[in-house]
Design a protein around this motif. Structure first.
Motif, PDB file in Angstrom:
ATOM      1  N   GLU A  87       0.912  -1.377  -0.175  1.00 27.85           N
ATOM      2  CA  GLU A  87      -0.177   0.015   0.021  1.00 27.85           C
ATOM      3  C   GLU A  87       0.910   1.426   0.080  1.00 27.85           C
ATOM      4  OE1 GLU A  87      -2.165  -2.800   1.284  1.00 27.85           O
ATOM      5  OE2 GLU A  87      -0.558  -2.684   2.137  1.00 27.85           O
ATOM      6  N   ALA A  88       2.407   1.104  -0.162  1.00 27.23           N
ATOM      7  CA  ALA A  88       3.020   1.930   0.312  1.00 27.23           C
ATOM      8  C   ALA A  88       2.555   3.517  -0.730  1.00 27.23           C
ATOM      9  CB  ALA A  88       4.116   1.939   0.861  1.00 27.23           C
ATOM     10  N   VAL A  89       3.153   1.907  -1.837  1.00 28.35           N
ATOM     11  CA  VAL A  89       3.438   2.458  -3.571  1.00 28.35           C
ATOM     12  C   VAL A  89       2.510   3.282  -3.698  1.00 28.35           C
ATOM     13  CG1 VAL A  89       3.444   2.092  -5.832  1.00 28.35           C
ATOM     14  CG2 VAL A  89       4.484   0.767  -4.396  1.00 28.35           C
ATOM     15  N   LEU A  90       1.422   3.347  -3.393  1.00 28.92           N
ATOM     16  CA  LEU A  90      -0.348   3.926  -3.441  1.00 28.92           C
ATOM     17  C   LEU A  90      -0.368   5.573  -3.185  1.00 28.92           C
ATOM     18  CD1 LEU A  90      -3.238   1.757  -3.070  1.00 28.92           C
ATOM     19  CD2 LEU A  90      -2.203   2.419  -4.897  1.00 28.92           C
ATOM     20  N   LEU A  91       0.509   5.591  -1.645  1.00 29.44           N
ATOM     21  CA  LEU A  91       1.234   6.641  -1.402  1.00 29.44           C
ATOM     22  C   LEU A  91       1.684   7.796  -1.462  1.00 29.44           C
ATOM     23  CD1 LEU A  91       1.432   5.624   3.012  1.00 29.44           C
ATOM     24  CD2 LEU A  91      -0.993   6.011   1.800  1.00 29.44           C
TER      25      LEU A  91
ATOM     26  N   PRO B  87      -1.543   2.264  13.634  1.00 24.96           N
ATOM     27  CA  PRO B  87      -1.005   3.554  13.654  1.00 24.96           C
ATOM     28  C   PRO B  87      -0.545   4.245  13.380  1.00 24.96           C
ATOM     29  CG  PRO B  87      -1.924   2.721  16.272  1.00 24.96           C
ATOM     30  CD  PRO B  87      -1.501   1.247  15.076  1.00 24.96           C
ATOM     31  N   GLU B  88       0.798   3.996  13.401  1.00 26.90           N
ATOM     32  CA  GLU B  88       1.345   3.528  12.626  1.00 26.90           C
ATOM     33  C   GLU B  88       1.481   3.968  10.843  1.00 26.90           C
ATOM     34  OE1 GLU B  88       6.629   3.408  11.418  1.00 26.90           O
ATOM     35  OE2 GLU B  88       5.582   1.983  13.116  1.00 26.90           O
ATOM     36  N   ARG B  89       1.239   3.373  10.303  1.00 21.98           N
ATOM     37  CA  ARG B  89       0.208   3.394   9.162  1.00 21.98           C
ATOM     38  C   ARG B  89      -0.375   4.231   8.494  1.00 21.98           C
ATOM     39  NH1 ARG B  89       0.057  -2.494   6.481  1.00 21.98           N
ATOM     40  NH2 ARG B  89      -1.148  -1.663   4.666  1.00 21.98           N
ATOM     41  N   ALA B  90      -1.513   3.712   9.441  1.00 23.79           N
ATOM     42  CA  ALA B  90      -2.479   5.235   9.738  1.00 23.79           C
ATOM     43  C   ALA B  90      -2.215   6.478   9.491  1.00 23.79           C
ATOM     44  CB  ALA B  90      -3.400   5.203  10.831  1.00 23.79           C
ATOM     45  N   GLN B  91      -0.937   6.785  10.223  1.00 30.17           N
ATOM     46  CA  GLN B  91      -0.355   8.482  10.459  1.00 30.17           C
ATOM     47  C   GLN B  91       0.529   8.719   9.659  1.00 30.17           C
ATOM     48  OE1 GLN B  91      -0.645  10.596  12.669  1.00 30.17           O
ATOM     49  NE2 GLN B  91       0.999  12.005  12.318  1.00 30.17           N
ATOM     50  N   THR B  92       1.015   7.694   8.494  1.00 27.35           N
ATOM     51  CA  THR B  92       1.677   7.385   7.657  1.00 27.35           C
ATOM     52  C   THR B  92       1.089   7.460   6.531  1.00 27.35           C
ATOM     53  OG1 THR B  92       3.576   6.005   8.360  1.00 27.35           O
ATOM     54  CG2 THR B  92       3.676   6.591   5.454  1.00 27.35           C
ATOM     55  N   ALA B  93      -0.035   7.611   6.540  1.00 24.56           N
ATOM     56  CA  ALA B  93      -1.370   7.756   5.068  1.00 24.56           C
ATOM     57  C   ALA B  93      -1.521   8.758   5.275  1.00 24.56           C
ATOM     58  CB  ALA B  93      -2.313   6.807   5.194  1.00 24.56           C
ATOM     59  N   TYR B  94      -1.721   9.977   6.683  1.00 26.15           N
ATOM     60  CA  TYR B  94      -2.432  10.636   6.442  1.00 26.15           C
ATOM     61  C   TYR B  94      -1.321  11.776   5.996  1.00 26.15           C
ATOM     62  CZ  TYR B  94      -3.976  15.118   9.268  1.00 26.15           C
ATOM     63  OH  TYR B  94      -5.056  15.993   9.754  1.00 26.15           O
TER      64      TYR B  94
END
Length: 204
Positions: A57-61, A119-126
């Motif tokens: 999913e990090a690619v999509l970010l 939480p870490e992934r949600a914060q990265t996405a935000y």
């Protein structure tokens, strides 16, 4: 500051992985594409892929961040030309709806990252998807002129509008409705702005 050769090589490798991944997502679907397939298509090992992107999913970010950067630049240009802020907001929403309509299959997994239970992934996405920053840029002239409600901060209003966009677009992308995404977003934005603009004869 000029990048070193090593840094340029890393940027080029990341770009190659990104381009290969997005191409596969569009061709095969996000859920059907594996990290191994992305690595093979970009000519790297699976381990190298995870060095650049810790999860698929990090690619999509990166994709979402690029879209937001383009919208911010376009909004700034229109404001500098003297276009009315609310018209700029509707136009930017329309451009974003165009992008989401074109890439309908990419949007749900991208939006889900913002709500990731980790939480870490949600914060990265935000941090990557700072759509609220685009809204704040557009609404700031109205705020500075005293034309917005005074009982809510500009940041809070901007976050509410951006969050509403994500939810409306996610529902439309995942489930569809009888209306186009443009129409769904305009209806939602109309409702939000009715509540955001200062009422005549009151301080709020």
């Amino acid at each position: 500051m000029e990048l070193s050769l090593r840094e340029r090589q890393k940027e080029r490798r990341r770009s190659e992985i990104y381009e290969a991944a997005i191409a596969l997502f569009k061709e095969c679907g996000f859920e059907n594409t594996t990290a191994t397939e992305i690595a093979r298509a970009s000519g790297v090992s699976r381990g190298t892929f995870f060095n650049y992107y810790p999860y698929k999913e990090a690619v999509l970010l990166d994709y979402g961040s690029l879209v937001v950067e383009q919208l911010q630049a376009e909004a700034g240009r229109r404001l500098d030309e003297g276009q009315p802020p609310l018209q700029v907001l509707y136009d930017i929403w329309s451009l974003l709806a165009d992008e989401n309509t074109r890439e309908r299959d990419l949007f749900p997994p991208l939006a889900y990252e913002v709500m990731n239970p980790n939480p870490e992934r949600a914060q990265t996405a935000y941090r990557a998807l700072r759509l609220s920053g685009v809204v704040e840029l557009i609404l700031r002239p109205l705020h500075d002129a005293g034309e917005l409600r005074s009982d809510l901060s500009l940041a809070r209003m901007s976050n509410l509008i951006a969050d509403t966009y994500l939810l409306v677009a996610l529902r439309w992308s995942a489930y569809g409705t009888g209306r186009s995404l443009h129409d769904e977003l305009r209806l939602s934005l109309d409702l939000l702005l009715t509540g955001a603009l200062k009422r005549q004869g009151t301080g709020s």
